[in-house]
Design a protein around this motif. Structure first.
Motif, short mmCIF file in Angstrom:
data_model
loop_
_atom_site.label_atom_id
_atom_site.label_comp_id
_atom_site.label_asym_id
_atom_site.label_seq_id
_atom_site.Cartn_x
_atom_site.Cartn_y
_atom_site.Cartn_z
N LEU A 113 2.82 -11.33 -1.53
CA LEU A 113 3.78 -12.29 -0.57
C LEU A 113 4.17 -13.20 -1.57
O LEU A 113 5.16 -13.87 -1.28
CB LEU A 113 3.14 -12.70 0.56
CG LEU A 113 2.92 -11.45 1.50
CD1 LEU A 113 2.31 -11.72 2.94
CD2 LEU A 113 4.32 -10.59 1.74
N ALA A 114 3.17 -14.29 -2.24
CA ALA A 114 3.88 -15.36 -2.98
C ALA A 114 4.85 -14.68 -3.99
O ALA A 114 5.82 -15.74 -4.18
CB ALA A 114 2.56 -15.84 -3.85
N VAL A 115 4.78 -13.70 -4.60
CA VAL A 115 5.87 -13.26 -5.51
C VAL A 115 6.96 -12.93 -4.70
O VAL A 115 8.04 -13.28 -5.34
CB VAL A 115 5.23 -12.13 -6.50
CG1 VAL A 115 6.20 -11.55 -7.26
CG2 VAL A 115 3.84 -12.49 -7.37
N HIS A 173 -2.61 -7.61 -5.81
CA HIS A 173 -2.42 -7.47 -4.52
C HIS A 173 -2.24 -8.82 -3.82
O HIS A 173 -1.38 -8.95 -2.69
CB HIS A 173 -3.67 -6.71 -3.98
CG HIS A 173 -3.51 -6.37 -2.41
ND1 HIS A 173 -2.46 -5.37 -1.98
CD2 HIS A 173 -4.14 -6.93 -1.49
CE1 HIS A 173 -2.58 -5.14 -0.74
NE2 HIS A 173 -3.59 -6.08 -0.34
N ASP A 174 -3.50 -9.90 -4.20
CA ASP A 174 -3.45 -11.07 -3.20
C ASP A 174 -2.21 -12.02 -3.66
O ASP A 174 -2.23 -13.30 -3.01
CB ASP A 174 -4.80 -11.70 -3.34
CG ASP A 174 -4.83 -12.06 -5.05
OD1 ASP A 174 -4.29 -11.73 -5.79
OD2 ASP A 174 -6.18 -12.65 -5.23
N VAL A 200 12.55 -4.23 -4.91
CA VAL A 200 11.39 -3.88 -4.31
C VAL A 200 10.20 -4.25 -5.54
O VAL A 200 10.28 -4.12 -6.49
CB VAL A 200 11.33 -2.28 -4.26
CG1 VAL A 200 9.85 -1.75 -3.88
CG2 VAL A 200 12.34 -1.63 -3.44
N ILE A 201 9.24 -5.10 -4.68
CA ILE A 201 8.08 -5.38 -5.39
C ILE A 201 6.80 -4.78 -4.90
O ILE A 201 6.94 -4.48 -3.74
CB ILE A 201 7.83 -6.95 -5.65
CG1 ILE A 201 7.70 -7.64 -4.35
CG2 ILE A 201 9.13 -7.65 -6.20
CD1 ILE A 201 7.32 -9.03 -4.13
N ALA A 202 5.97 -4.54 -5.64
CA ALA A 202 4.61 -3.84 -5.44
C ALA A 202 3.57 -4.44 -5.83
O ALA A 202 3.41 -4.80 -6.69
CB ALA A 202 4.77 -2.32 -6.19
N SER A 203 2.53 -4.25 -4.71
CA SER A 203 1.16 -4.70 -5.26
C SER A 203 0.44 -3.58 -6.00
O SER A 203 1.03 -2.41 -5.99
CB SER A 203 0.31 -4.72 -3.92
OG SER A 203 -0.90 -4.18 -4.21
N GLY A 220 0.85 -1.38 0.03
CA GLY A 220 -0.16 0.02 0.12
C GLY A 220 1.04 1.13 -0.16
O GLY A 220 1.97 1.18 -0.68
N ALA A 221 0.38 2.44 0.60
CA ALA A 221 0.95 3.56 0.62
C ALA A 221 2.47 3.34 1.37
O ALA A 221 2.56 2.90 2.50
CB ALA A 221 0.23 4.58 1.26
#
Length: 277
Positions: free
Chosen positions: A215-217, A211-212, A148-151, A132-133
């Motif tokens: 954490l898997a990625v 988003h879901d 750094v990976i992002a939703s 998120g933010a």
């Protein structure tokens, strides 16, 4: 006011209070760990308990030879809102104390900077998973991580300029290397929120995912670390960080000194024999 009554000591004592609520969760998953900033009601603001608990958790993980990668994320809906405004207000009220700004400098350097230095200086791979933010020092820590990976819900929030602050805790280094001087200055002056896709286009994040699946990625990146010989990843991280500030000749020299050590490992010998067979 004597040193024992300083704001820094007060914040450390508050952060280390055994009755303080748990603000950081650590989950071990074999040779990796997930660290979650856990004060979602306040968007994981960097309160004294959260900062001190995070630092202790990362020190322990860094010292654990069985942990090869660490994911840092936030409890939804945000990664971190950055510095605690209540703490900032307390610092402003202490500016007429004997040490003035030097008192809050200790917190910035030892606690905020201490976390950043640990991430950068560790041989462990750190993956920031922005759910998120991300703002302020929380963003600085994320940009210090090795990946750094992002939703798709992640938002980069460059709020320091509007608060009358400068890029902090290594942010100036990270931004100028990713965006160049003019790009970093434009980022600072605009102060606009940057969504996940734009952050990826700018090179601030390496991957954007549903988003879901965040954490898997993140775990897939940790699996890539696990699949490589431990010495190779542990040596490559400091090499690449040093090369980022070196000219070509110095980077080449660093590689030339490091490479022969790899020839002495069983993992390299096994790889060569397998390829020759």
């Amino acid at each position: 006011m004597n040193d024992k009554d300083s704001l820094y000591r007060t914040m450390v004592a508050g952060g280390d209070d055994p009755d303080a609520p748990v603000r950081v969760r650590v989950e071990h998953r074999g040779d990796r760990a997930v660290v979650t900033l856990d004060e979602p009601r306040r968007l994981n603001v960097l309160s004294a308990p959260l900062v001190r608990q995070l630092r202790r958790a990362l020190v322990d993980l860094d010292a654990d030879p069985d942990v090869r990668s660490v994911v840092i994320t936030g409890a939804d809906p945000g990664f971190s809102a950055g510095g605690d405004l209540k703490m900032m207000d307390a610092a402003i009220k202490q500016l007429d104390a004997p040490e003035g700004a030097a008192d809050i400098w200790r917190w910035i350097r030892r606690e905020f900077g201490g976390v950043a230095r640990l991430i950068a200086g560790s041989d462990t791979i750190f993956v920031a998973a922005l759910n998120g933010a991300a703002a302020g020092v929380g963003l600085a820590w994320a940009l210090t991580c090795d990946l750094v990976i992002a939703s798709e819900r992640a938002v980069i929030v460059p709020a320091f300029g509007r608060l009358g602050l400068i890029p902090e805790v290594g942010t100036s280094w990270a931004l100028t290397r990713r965006l160049g001087y003019q790009g970093a200055l434009a980022y600072y002056l605009r102060g606009e929120h940057i969504d996940a896709r734009e952050a990826q286009r700018l090179g601030l994040v390496q991957e954007v995912v549903a988003h879901d699946r965040l954490l898997a990625v993140a775990d897939e990146w940790c699996a890539r670390v696990s699949a490589m010989p431990p010495h190779a990843v542990a040596m490559t991280k400091p090499l690449l960080r040093a090369a980022a500030d070196a000219d070509w000749a110095d980077a080449l020299t660093l590689e030339e000194f490091a490479e022969p050590s790899c020839f002495t490992t069983g993992a390299f010998a096994d790889s060569v024999r397998t390829m020759l067979s």
